[in-house]
Design a protein around this motif. Structure first.
Motif, PDB file in Angstrom:
ATOM      1  N   PHE A  84       0.825  -1.205   0.000  1.00 54.24           N
ATOM      2  CA  PHE A  84       0.000   0.000   0.000  1.00 54.24           C
ATOM      3  C   PHE A  84       0.863   1.260   0.000  1.00 54.24           C
ATOM      4  O   PHE A  84       2.027   1.237   0.394  1.00 54.24           O
ATOM      5  CB  PHE A  84      -0.910   0.018   1.237  1.00 54.24           C
ATOM      6  N   GLN A  85       0.260   2.367  -0.408  1.00 49.40           N
ATOM      7  CA  GLN A  85       0.965   3.645  -0.456  1.00 49.40           C
ATOM      8  C   GLN A  85       1.485   4.057   0.920  1.00 49.40           C
ATOM      9  O   GLN A  85       2.604   4.542   1.051  1.00 49.40           O
ATOM     10  CB  GLN A  85       0.036   4.734  -0.998  1.00 49.40           C
ATOM     11  N   GLN A  86       0.676   3.844   1.957  1.00 53.38           N
ATOM     12  CA  GLN A  86       1.042   4.295   3.301  1.00 53.38           C
ATOM     13  C   GLN A  86       1.626   3.171   4.168  1.00 53.38           C
ATOM     14  O   GLN A  86       1.608   3.253   5.397  1.00 53.38           O
ATOM     15  CB  GLN A  86      -0.175   4.925   3.983  1.00 53.38           C
ATOM     16  N   TYR A  87       2.098   2.106   3.529  1.00 49.68           N
ATOM     17  CA  TYR A  87       2.860   1.017   4.155  1.00 49.68           C
ATOM     18  C   TYR A  87       2.036   0.092   5.057  1.00 49.68           C
ATOM     19  O   TYR A  87       2.192  -1.115   5.005  1.00 49.68           O
ATOM     20  CB  TYR A  87       4.070   1.551   4.951  1.00 49.68           C
ATOM     21  N   HIS A  88       1.177   0.645   5.908  1.00 55.52           N
ATOM     22  CA  HIS A  88       0.330  -0.150   6.809  1.00 55.52           C
ATOM     23  C   HIS A  88       1.145  -1.084   7.701  1.00 55.52           C
ATOM     24  O   HIS A  88       0.744  -2.211   7.973  1.00 55.52           O
ATOM     25  CB  HIS A  88      -0.713  -0.953   6.014  1.00 55.52           C
ATOM     26  N   LEU A  89       2.301  -0.601   8.156  1.00 57.96           N
ATOM     27  CA  LEU A  89       3.088  -1.365   9.121  1.00 57.96           C
ATOM     28  C   LEU A  89       2.529  -1.117  10.522  1.00 57.96           C
ATOM     29  O   LEU A  89       1.990  -0.047  10.807  1.00 57.96           O
ATOM     30  CB  LEU A  89       4.564  -0.949   9.061  1.00 57.96           C
ATOM     31  N   ILE A  90       2.673  -2.097  11.398  1.00 60.64           N
ATOM     32  CA  ILE A  90       2.181  -1.973  12.771  1.00 60.64           C
ATOM     33  C   ILE A  90       3.274  -1.344  13.621  1.00 60.64           C
ATOM     34  O   ILE A  90       4.364  -1.913  13.776  1.00 60.64           O
ATOM     35  CB  ILE A  90       1.739  -3.337  13.317  1.00 60.64           C
ATOM     36  N   SER A  91       2.992  -0.157  14.154  1.00 57.09           N
ATOM     37  CA  SER A  91       4.028   0.651  14.803  1.00 57.09           C
ATOM     38  C   SER A  91       4.608   0.009  16.061  1.00 57.09           C
ATOM     39  O   SER A  91       5.770   0.239  16.403  1.00 57.09           O
ATOM     40  CB  SER A  91       3.468   2.030  15.155  1.00 57.09           C
ATOM     41  N   SER A  92       3.816  -0.816  16.743  1.00 54.09           N
ATOM     42  CA  SER A  92       4.299  -1.430  17.986  1.00 54.09           C
ATOM     43  C   SER A  92       5.181  -2.649  17.732  1.00 54.09           C
ATOM     44  O   SER A  92       5.829  -3.157  18.655  1.00 54.09           O
ATOM     45  CB  SER A  92       3.111  -1.842  18.859  1.00 54.09           C
ATOM     46  N   MET A  93       5.221  -3.122  16.494  1.00 55.47           N
ATOM     47  CA  MET A  93       6.033  -4.290  16.142  1.00 55.47           C
ATOM     48  C   MET A  93       7.319  -3.848  15.453  1.00 55.47           C
ATOM     49  O   MET A  93       7.335  -2.847  14.734  1.00 55.47           O
ATOM     50  CB  MET A  93       5.271  -5.215  15.190  1.00 55.47           C
ATOM     51  N   ASN A  94       8.415  -4.612  15.656  1.00 53.18           N
ATOM     52  CA  ASN A  94       9.621  -4.312  14.904  1.00 53.18           C
ATOM     53  C   ASN A  94       9.504  -4.864  13.484  1.00 53.18           C
ATOM     54  O   ASN A  94       8.496  -5.477  13.118  1.00 53.18           O
ATOM     55  CB  ASN A  94      10.877  -4.798  15.639  1.00 53.18           C
ATOM     56  N   VAL A  95      10.545  -4.646  12.703  1.00 54.35           N
ATOM     57  CA  VAL A  95      10.507  -4.982  11.279  1.00 54.35           C
ATOM     58  C   VAL A  95      10.223  -6.467  11.049  1.00 54.35           C
ATOM     59  O   VAL A  95       9.334  -6.834  10.267  1.00 54.35           O
ATOM     60  CB  VAL A  95      11.840  -4.572  10.609  1.00 54.35           C
ATOM     61  N   ILE A  96      10.959  -7.341  11.718  1.00 59.51           N
ATOM     62  CA  ILE A  96      10.781  -8.767  11.434  1.00 59.51           C
ATOM     63  C   ILE A  96       9.414  -9.260  11.928  1.00 59.51           C
ATOM     64  O   ILE A  96       8.794 -10.128  11.292  1.00 59.51           O
ATOM     65  CB  ILE A  96      11.935  -9.615  11.995  1.00 59.51           C
ATOM     66  N   GLU A  97       8.913  -8.697  13.009  1.00 62.19           N
ATOM     67  CA  GLU A  97       7.580  -9.081  13.484  1.00 62.19           C
ATOM     68  C   GLU A  97       6.505  -8.682  12.477  1.00 62.19           C
ATOM     69  O   GLU A  97       5.543  -9.421  12.263  1.00 62.19           O
ATOM     70  CB  GLU A  97       7.312  -8.434  14.844  1.00 62.19           C
ATOM     71  N   ASN A  98       6.667  -7.505  11.859  1.00 59.70           N
ATOM     72  CA  ASN A  98       5.731  -7.082  10.823  1.00 59.70           C
ATOM     73  C   ASN A  98       5.731  -8.053   9.646  1.00 59.70           C
ATOM     74  O   ASN A  98       4.671  -8.403   9.115  1.00 59.70           O
ATOM     75  CB  ASN A  98       6.088  -5.672  10.337  1.00 59.70           C
TER      76      ASN A  98
END
Length: 225
Positions: free
Chosen positions: A92-106
């Motif tokens: 998605f354009q706005q990434y939709h990553l979960i801020s409370s999780m680190n990169v590998i958890e996402n």
């Protein structure tokens, strides 16, 4: 060639108060395994509705949508959820990553629904992050990354399930020109190395022209492609 996406005479009508809005007006096209395609059109053209049809996020009012050979209108919500998780990766354009999780958890998150054990999820996520050049950032949180890095994490998350189809909605829209070029190059690499079908939804003619095939949509109808 195997058709992984097939829309035939698809109409999508929305009721907005007393008004009837036809977002799609008899759209038909096929996309084969391994194609690199853009669906391009201005705001309100129907491209986002097309994306929702391909991503099994919406159903047609009439017409036929087949994803990986299955007609989506005949599937229940659980079947659609499984098809999305196993066949389609989303960027998605706005990434939709979960801020409370680190990169590998996402990146591990989509694998949770495949009921794999944590060790295997971690291995697959690390491999996906290595493929986008972010293995050294696995413990960072999203707010510690640049926009380009966030989008690379989003691509790794989309690819970790090894989907047949990668569906990207304005994936360079929040990035500067140079970073956008790097993201597009990453899509080309994924397409050529994995034979992944990549479909980019965009309003940007430069993105449309950089894909191997461009489907142009205007006022809910295909005008080219």
């Amino acid at each position: 060639m195997e058709k992984v996406v097939s829309l035939h005479d698809v109409v999508r009508t929305y009721i907005m108060g007393d008004n009837e809005v036809k977002a799609l007006r008899g759209v038909s096209f096929d996309i084969e395994q391994g194609e690199f395609v853009s669906i391009m059109g201005p705001s309100g053209s129907g491209k986002s509705t097309c994306m929702n049809m391909i991503g099994c996020l919406d159903r047609p009012t009439s017409g036929i949508v087949k994803i990986n050979g299955r007609e989506t209108a005949k599937m229940n919500e659980k079947e659609l959820s499984v098809l999305r998780n196993q066949t389609i990766g989303f960027v998605f354009q706005q990434y939709h990553l979960i801020s409370s999780m680190n990169v590998i958890e996402n990146v591990m998150l989509p694998l949770k629904y495949q009921k794999l054990d944590r060790r295997l999820r971690h291995e697959k996520a690390l491999a996906a992050l290595e493929s986008v050049g972010l293995a050294e950032r696995i413990h960072h949180k999203p707010h510690e990354l640049s926009g380009g890095q966030k989008q690379r994490v989003a691509i790794a998350r989309a690819m970790v399930t090894q989907p047949k189809i990668l569906l990207a909605d304005e994936p360079t829209g929040a990035l500067d020109t140079e970073t956008g070029k790097q993201v597009m190059e990453m899509f080309r690499k994924i397409n050529s190395e994995n034979n992944t079908t990549i479909i980019i939804v965009t309003h940007d003619p430069r993105i449309g022209e950089s894909t191997k095939r461009c489907i142009r949509i205007l006022d809910g109808q295909i005008v080219e492609g």
